[in-house]
Design a protein around this motif. Structure first.
Motif, PDB file in Angstrom:
ATOM      1  N   ILE A 118       2.942  28.638  28.121  1.00 17.40           N
ATOM      2  CA  ILE A 118       3.590  27.590  27.338  1.00 17.40           C
ATOM      3  C   ILE A 118       4.794  27.109  28.134  1.00 17.40           C
ATOM      4  O   ILE A 118       5.647  27.905  28.528  1.00 17.40           O
ATOM      5  N   LEU A 119       4.882  25.803  28.370  1.00 19.64           N
ATOM      6  CA  LEU A 119       5.856  25.281  29.318  1.00 19.64           C
ATOM      7  C   LEU A 119       7.121  24.719  28.700  1.00 19.64           C
ATOM      8  O   LEU A 119       8.115  24.522  29.406  1.00 19.64           O
ATOM      9  N   ASN A 120       7.127  24.430  27.402  1.00 15.00           N
ATOM     10  CA  ASN A 120       8.305  23.764  26.824  1.00 15.00           C
ATOM     11  C   ASN A 120       8.523  24.188  25.380  1.00 15.00           C
ATOM     12  O   ASN A 120       7.687  24.855  24.771  1.00 15.00           O
ATOM     13  N   GLY A 121       9.664  23.769  24.841  1.00 19.97           N
ATOM     14  CA  GLY A 121       9.970  24.051  23.446  1.00 19.97           C
ATOM     15  C   GLY A 121      10.451  25.474  23.220  1.00 19.97           C
ATOM     16  O   GLY A 121      10.723  26.228  24.161  1.00 19.97           O
ATOM     17  N   LYS A 122      10.525  25.856  21.964  1.00 20.97           N
ATOM     18  CA  LYS A 122      11.069  27.165  21.597  1.00 20.97           C
ATOM     19  C   LYS A 122      10.214  28.317  22.089  1.00 20.97           C
ATOM     20  O   LYS A 122      10.689  29.461  22.185  1.00 20.97           O
ATOM     21  N   ASN A 123       8.948  28.046  22.429  1.00 26.07           N
ATOM     22  CA  ASN A 123       8.048  29.102  22.893  1.00 26.07           C
ATOM     23  C   ASN A 123       7.869  29.105  24.410  1.00 26.07           C
ATOM     24  O   ASN A 123       7.004  29.822  24.926  1.00 26.07           O
ATOM     25  N   ALA A 124       8.660  28.327  25.116  1.00 31.10           N
ATOM     26  CA  ALA A 124       8.545  28.265  26.569  1.00 31.10           C
ATOM     27  C   ALA A 124       8.682  29.663  27.162  1.00 31.10           C
ATOM     28  O   ALA A 124       9.547  30.450  26.770  1.00 31.10           O
ATOM     29  N   GLY A 125       7.800  29.971  28.123  1.00 30.06           N
ATOM     30  CA  GLY A 125       7.813  31.278  28.765  1.00 30.06           C
ATOM     31  C   GLY A 125       6.867  32.277  28.137  1.00 30.06           C
ATOM     32  O   GLY A 125       6.609  33.342  28.714  1.00 30.06           O
ATOM     33  N   LYS A 126       6.335  31.942  26.954  1.00 35.93           N
ATOM     34  CA  LYS A 126       5.391  32.836  26.298  1.00 35.93           C
ATOM     35  C   LYS A 126       3.965  32.529  26.761  1.00 35.93           C
ATOM     36  O   LYS A 126       3.705  31.529  27.426  1.00 35.93           O
ATOM     37  N   TYR A 127       3.058  33.403  26.385  1.00 38.21           N
ATOM     38  CA  TYR A 127       1.642  33.261  26.732  1.00 38.21           C
ATOM     39  C   TYR A 127       0.848  32.969  25.457  1.00 38.21           C
ATOM     40  O   TYR A 127       1.155  33.515  24.395  1.00 38.21           O
ATOM     41  N   MET A 128      -0.184  32.123  25.590  1.00 38.62           N
ATOM     42  CA  MET A 128      -1.087  31.867  24.477  1.00 38.62           C
ATOM     43  C   MET A 128      -2.482  32.336  24.868  1.00 38.62           C
ATOM     44  O   MET A 128      -3.062  31.837  25.836  1.00 38.62           O
ATOM     45  N   LEU A 129      -2.996  33.320  24.134  1.00 40.06           N
ATOM     46  CA  LEU A 129      -4.359  33.801  24.347  1.00 40.06           C
ATOM     47  C   LEU A 129      -5.264  33.127  23.323  1.00 40.06           C
ATOM     48  O   LEU A 129      -5.003  33.209  22.117  1.00 40.06           O
ATOM     49  N   VAL A 130      -6.309  32.458  23.801  1.00 39.10           N
ATOM     50  CA  VAL A 130      -7.193  31.680  22.930  1.00 39.10           C
ATOM     51  C   VAL A 130      -8.606  32.246  23.035  1.00 39.10           C
ATOM     52  O   VAL A 130      -9.194  32.290  24.120  1.00 39.10           O
ATOM     53  N   MET A 131      -9.142  32.688  21.909  1.00 34.21           N
ATOM     54  CA  MET A 131     -10.507  33.225  21.866  1.00 34.21           C
ATOM     55  C   MET A 131     -11.385  32.352  20.983  1.00 34.21           C
ATOM     56  O   MET A 131     -10.975  31.916  19.926  1.00 34.21           O
ATOM     57  N   GLY A 132     -12.612  32.126  21.427  1.00 33.57           N
ATOM     58  CA  GLY A 132     -13.562  31.340  20.657  1.00 33.57           C
ATOM     59  C   GLY A 132     -14.019  30.119  21.421  1.00 33.57           C
ATOM     60  O   GLY A 132     -13.789  30.022  22.632  1.00 33.57           O
ATOM     61  N   SER A 188     -18.035  34.711  10.511  1.00 29.42           N
ATOM     62  CA  SER A 188     -19.030  35.776  10.396  1.00 29.42           C
ATOM     63  C   SER A 188     -19.175  36.589  11.672  1.00 29.42           C
ATOM     64  O   SER A 188     -19.706  37.695  11.649  1.00 29.42           O
ATOM     65  N   ALA A 189     -18.687  36.044  12.788  1.00 30.49           N
ATOM     66  CA  ALA A 189     -18.783  36.770  14.059  1.00 30.49           C
ATOM     67  C   ALA A 189     -17.532  37.584  14.366  1.00 30.49           C
ATOM     68  O   ALA A 189     -17.515  38.355  15.332  1.00 30.49           O
ATOM     69  N   MET A 190     -16.492  37.437  13.549  1.00 31.97           N
ATOM     70  CA  MET A 190     -15.229  38.112  13.839  1.00 31.97           C
ATOM     71  C   MET A 190     -15.360  39.635  13.820  1.00 31.97           C
ATOM     72  O   MET A 190     -14.754  40.340  14.631  1.00 31.97           O
ATOM     73  N   ASP A 191     -16.165  40.161  12.900  1.00 32.31           N
ATOM     74  CA  ASP A 191     -16.264  41.610  12.773  1.00 32.31           C
ATOM     75  C   ASP A 191     -16.976  42.254  13.956  1.00 32.31           C
ATOM     76  O   ASP A 191     -16.877  43.471  14.144  1.00 32.31           O
ATOM     77  N   ALA A 192     -17.694  41.457  14.728  1.00 35.08           N
ATOM     78  CA  ALA A 192     -18.427  42.003  15.870  1.00 35.08           C
ATOM     79  C   ALA A 192     -17.670  41.826  17.179  1.00 35.08           C
ATOM     80  O   ALA A 192     -18.215  42.108  18.251  1.00 35.08           O
ATOM     81  N   ARG A 193     -16.430  41.395  17.112  1.00 28.98           N
ATOM     82  CA  ARG A 193     -15.626  41.225  18.315  1.00 28.98           C
ATOM     83  C   ARG A 193     -15.455  42.576  19.008  1.00 28.98           C
ATOM     84  O   ARG A 193     -15.572  43.629  18.369  1.00 28.98           O
TER      85      ARG A 193
END
Length: 253
Positions: A64-78, A83-88
């Motif tokens: 994340i490059l800007n704003g209050k969350n700058a410097g943090k990481y965003m992990l995106v799954m999907g 119905s598939a969440m329980d099998a992760r």
């Protein structure tokens, strides 16, 4: 052979998509101890390539490059249906690897959102490679969701379809009630930062599609249905992600 390989890669997602369930994106924002960034990045890169390499459980990581969350990481799954969440991935090996090589380097400040995809409003008309994304987050007033959809969002979608048909974008709504201004997200995908410096022709384009003077009413509708908005720029960390940067349009339909 190329088509066969593509089909094989898509089979896990196509199988869950046949349930006709809505597809969900899991966004996990991570804050890392500044003295452990090197260890964290090595750990999450190896973890994702082993446990989240592809399919519906594939995980990509962004800075994340800007704003209050700058410097943090965003992990995106999907994307994947509920119905598939329980099998992760949840084996003991997965948990131990996560605890040993990732979470030990993080702070307790973790935020998770589940965003529902709206393919009927989005434009994933062609395959593309993720590089950078502009995430426009909208805080919708209570009980104004439908009015926002009809009077604001759909009018912008119509303008984009007519004036910016080549722009790839996704529209998402938060599956969980929240008070953090994260009700809707419009995500534009782009390759070069010069895209951010292009002339803003929104007003002209909007009135070209909806008629002269329509922008004034549109702005009134925005004020009546929303409490604010903000934009974050994320850049994909290919080295930390499981799947490649390539996105097949079929997986977003």
């Amino acid at each position: 052979m190329k088509k066969l390989m593509c089909t094989l890669l898509l089979l896990p997602l196509l199988a869950v998509a046949q349930t006709n369930e809505s597809l969900i994106i899991e966004n996990v924002m991570l804050t890392v101890n500044s003295e452990n960034i090197k260890e964290f990045e090595a750990g999450i890169a190896a973890h994702n390539k082993k446990f989240h390499a592809d399919g519906p459980y594939g995980a990509r990581v962004y800075n994340i490059l800007n704003g209050k969350n700058a410097g943090k990481y965003m992990l995106v799954m999907g994307p994947l249906p509920w119905s598939a969440m329980d099998a992760r991935p949840s084996s003991q090996e997965h948990t131990d690897d996560n605890d040993k090589n990732i979470t030990k380097y993080m702070t307790p400040d973790v935020e998770v959102n589940y965003m529902k995809m709206h393919p009927e409003l989005s434009n994933f008309s062609k395959d593309f490679e993720i590089n950078k994304v502009s995430v426009f987050m909208i805080d919708v007033k209570r009980f104004k969701e439908q009015e926002f959809m009809e009077k604001v969002l759909k009018k912008v979608v119509k303008m984009y379809l007519e004036k910016r048909p080549d722009q790839i974008y996704g529209i998402y709504s938060n599956e969980m009630n929240n008070m953090d201004g994260m009700d809707f997200a419009w995500v534009d995908f782009f390759n070069n930062s010069s895209w951010l410096g292009e002339e803003d022709t929104f007003a002209q384009d909007f009135e070209s599609v909806h008629g002269t003077g329509s922008l004034q009413q549109f702005m009134a509708d925005v004020e009546a249905t929303t409490d604010g908005d903000r934009t974050e720029i994320w850049t994909l960390r290919k080295d930390l992600s499981g799947p490649s940067a390539k996105v097949m349009s079929a997986t977003r339909q």
